[in-house]
Design an enzyme around this catalytic site. Structure first.
Site, short mmCIF file in Angstrom:
data_model
loop_
_atom_site.label_atom_id
_atom_site.label_comp_id
_atom_site.label_asym_id
_atom_site.label_seq_id
_atom_site.Cartn_x
_atom_site.Cartn_y
_atom_site.Cartn_z
N ARG A 100 -0.42 4.37 -0.78
CA ARG A 100 -1.31 5.46 -0.30
C ARG A 100 -1.46 6.63 -1.26
O ARG A 100 -2.36 7.44 -1.08
CB ARG A 100 -0.86 5.96 1.06
CG ARG A 100 -0.80 4.92 2.17
CD ARG A 100 -2.11 4.22 2.37
NE ARG A 100 -2.09 3.35 3.54
CZ ARG A 100 -2.86 2.28 3.68
NH1 ARG A 100 -3.70 1.93 2.71
NH2 ARG A 100 -2.81 1.54 4.78
N HIS A 127 0.86 -1.19 0.00
CA HIS A 127 0.00 0.00 0.00
C HIS A 127 0.89 1.23 0.00
O HIS A 127 1.61 1.48 0.98
CB HIS A 127 -0.91 0.00 1.23
CG HIS A 127 -1.89 -1.15 1.25
ND1 HIS A 127 -3.10 -1.11 0.62
CD2 HIS A 127 -1.81 -2.36 1.83
CE1 HIS A 127 -3.74 -2.25 0.80
NE2 HIS A 127 -2.96 -3.03 1.54
N ASP A 131 2.00 -6.86 2.67
CA ASP A 131 0.81 -6.08 3.04
C ASP A 131 1.25 -4.83 3.80
O ASP A 131 0.63 -4.42 4.79
CB ASP A 131 -0.17 -6.91 3.87
CG ASP A 131 -1.56 -6.26 3.96
OD1 ASP A 131 -1.79 -5.24 3.28
OD2 ASP A 131 -2.41 -6.77 4.72
N ASN A 150 -6.46 0.66 -3.21
CA ASN A 150 -7.33 1.41 -2.29
C ASN A 150 -6.73 2.77 -1.96
O ASN A 150 -6.46 3.10 -0.81
CB ASN A 150 -7.63 0.60 -1.02
CG ASN A 150 -6.39 0.19 -0.25
OD1 ASN A 150 -5.29 0.15 -0.81
ND2 ASN A 150 -6.56 -0.13 1.01
N ASN A 189 -5.80 -6.48 9.49
CA ASN A 189 -6.86 -7.22 8.82
C ASN A 189 -6.28 -8.03 7.67
O ASN A 189 -5.70 -7.44 6.74
CB ASN A 189 -7.91 -6.24 8.29
CG ASN A 189 -9.14 -6.93 7.72
OD1 ASN A 189 -9.21 -8.15 7.65
ND2 ASN A 189 -10.10 -6.14 7.29
#
Length: 425
Positions: free
Chosen positions: A60, A58, A303, A90, A276
Site C-alpha cells: 500500500r 500489497h 495476495d 497498485n 477478487n
C-alpha cells in the site's frame, strides 16, 4: 554479528540436527554442535524451513499508509515466516516508473525485516492503454523482473502480446490478473447457486478461464514467461495443465483463502469475505488443492490485501475486495496439506524464489547457504485475534479461528527478525 546455535531442529522434516549460524550464513549442520560464543535457540520439536517467499503482497505504500506501510507489512511478513516478499504495483502513485519502484525498494531496505522486491506495473497507471517504463524499471536499482497490473486485467490482447515480447529480452515475467472485465461488470461474488440465492451479481468462472486460455496461447506464440495470479477455478487448472503439457512457460499461484474458504461464506454478508477473484465452490477448492499437490499450480501466494476500516467495515456492495494473508499463510498451508514439509518448502519458498530470481532465498539450510530460514512449531495451535496482528489493517477472514502451527523464529541473513514468536524490532 551475533552467532546463533539452533539445537535439535528438524530441517524440512528430517531427523533432528543442529544448525550454527555465523556471519549471516549457515556455518555448520550436524548433531552435537558446540559454539560457546553463540546464542542458543532450542529447536526441539521445531521444523526449520527455508525462509518463505511471497510473490503477491500489497504493501500500500506509497499512498495508502493508513492501510499498510512497507514497514508494517514487512513486520507482518516476518511474523508469518517470510524473508522476502514481492510488492504489487497498485500503489498511489502507481509503481509504473523507476522512481516509484526504487522508493518501495529503499523503504524495504530501511525496514530490514524482509527483502522487499517491487513488482512494476505493465501499463501506465494500470489503465491498460500503453506500456509502462518496463525497461527503466528493469534497469533501476530495484532490478524489477516481474510486472503486473494486479487488480486490473491487461485485457487488450495486442498490448499483452507487446508486454510479453518486451520482457522476453531480459527474461522478465508478466503476471496477469485474469479477469475479462466485460464479463464481471457489477460482480459481487462467484456466479453460482449462492449468488442466485442471495440475489448478488455473479463473477463467472469463465471470466478467469478465458483470459488464462488467451494468455497461455500468447506466451506460447512469443516464447515468453507468463505467471497467472490467484488461480481460483477448476477450469483454470485444466487450462494450465494442458499448457504445461505443451511446454508453455507458464507458472501459477493460488492463495491460502482459495484453498480453504468457499462462496458459502458470502451468506453472512460479512465484507471480510469479499475478495477478487471471489471465493469459489467446494469443487473448485478440491481441484485447486489437487493442482497444488501435483505441480500444475506452482506456488502459494498470499495476495495480502490490507484495507482501512472504512473500506471494509461497510455494506457488502461498497466494500473493497481483499484479505490479509501474511501472518496466517503457513498455518493454512499446514492445515490444507498436512505436515508435508518438502511440498510446503517447494510451494512457499523454493519455487517462488526461483520465479522471482531472488538469489539466496528459497534454499534449504546447508553449510555456506545464506541463513534465511524460519522455525515453526507444528504442534502448536493458535487462535487468530485481529487486534494482535502486525498489519495496520484487521480484515482477516480467519478471525477467532484456531489454526495449526506457530512461527517461533525467522532469520534474515543470520539476523533474527522474529524470536520466540515476537518481532525483534
Amino acid at each position: 554479528m551475533t552467532a546463533y546455535l539452533i539445537t535439535s531442529v528438524s530441517v524440512v522434516g528430517a531427523a533432528p540436527t543442529d544448525l550454527l549460524i555465523r556471519d549471516g550464513v549457515i556455518a555448520e549442520v550436524g548433531p552435537g554442535l558446540t559454539a560457546p560464543d553463540a546464542t542458543v535457540v532450542d529447536g526441539t520439536g521445531l521444523v526449520a524451513l527455508p525462509g518463505l517467499v511471497d510473490l503477491h503482497t500489497h504493501l500500500r505504500e506509497p499512498g495508502r499508509e493508513d492501510a499498510e506501510t512497507v514497514e508494517s507489512g514487512s513486520r507482518a511478513a516476518a511474523l508469518g515466516g517470510y524473508t522476502a516478499v514481492c510488492a504489487m504495483a497498485n500503489t498511489s502513485p502507481v509503481a509504473d516508473t523507476a522512481g516509484v519502484v526504487e522508493q518501495v525498494w529503499r523503504l524495504g531496505r530501511e525496514a530490514s525485516l524482509v527483502d522487499v522486491q517491487p513488482i512494476g506495473a505493465v501499463t501506465v497507471g494500470l489503465a491498460g492503454e500503453r506500456l509502462a517504463e518496463l525497461g527503466a524499471m528493469a534497469d533501476s536499482a530495484a532490478r524489477v523482473r516481474i510486472f503486473s497490473d494486479d487488480g486490473h486485467c491487461v485485457a487488450d490482447p495486442k498490448l499483452m502480446r507487446r508486454a510479453l515480447e518486451y520482457v522476453k529480452a531480459f527474461d522478465g515475467i508478466i503476471a496477469q490478473h485474469a479477469e475479462e472485465p466485460r464479463l464481471t461488470e457489477g460482480a459481487q461474488m462467484h456466479e453460482g447457486e449462492v449468488s442466485t440465492r442471495l440475489g448478488l451479481i455473479g463473477w463467472p468462472a469463465v471470466a478467469e478461464e478465458a483470459i488464462i486460455a488467451r494468455d497461455v496461447l500468447l506466451a506460447e506464440h512469443v516464447g515468453s514467461r507468463l505467471h497467472v495470479c490467484h488461480v481460483s477455478t477448476a477450469g483454470s487448472v485444466e487450462v494450465l495443465r494442458q499448457a504445461k503439457a505443451r511446454g508453455v512457460r507458464v507458472t501459477a499461484e493460488v492463495t491460502p483463502h482459495h484453498l480453504l474458504l468457499t462462496d458459502e461464506r458470502a451468506e453472512t454478508y460479512d465484507p471480510v469475505f469479499k475478495v477478487n477473484p471471489p471465493l469459489r465452490t467446494a469443487s473448485d477448492v478440491t481441484a485447486l488443492r489437487a493442482a497444488l499437490a501435483d505441480g500444475v499450480i506452482d506456488v502459494i501466494a498470499t495476495d495480502h490485501a490490507p484495507h482501512a476500516v472504512e473500506d471494509k467495515e461497510c455494506e457488502w456492495a461498497y466494500a473493497r475486495p481483499g484479505m490479509l494473508g501474511l501472518e496466517t499463510a503457513l498455518s493454512i498451508a499446514l492445515d490444507v496439506l498436512g505436515p508435508e514439509w518438502d511440498l510446503i518448502a517447494e510451494r512457499m519458498s523454493r519455487t517462488p524464489a526461483r520465479i522471482a530470481g531472488l538469489t539466496g532465498h528459497g534454499v534449504d539450510p546447508a553449510p555456506g547457504v545464506p541463513a534465511n530460514l524460519t522455525l515453526i512449531d507444528p504442534a502448536a495451535r493458535r487462535t487468530i485475534e485481529p487486534a494482535e496482528l502486525a498489519s495496520r489493517s484487521r480484515n482477516t477472514p480467519y478471525a477467532r479461528m484456531t489454526l495449526p502451527g506457530r512461527i517461533v523464529a525467522t532469520f534474515l541473513r543470520g539476523e533474527p527478525t522474529v524470536l520466540d514468536g515476537k518481532a525483534v524490532k
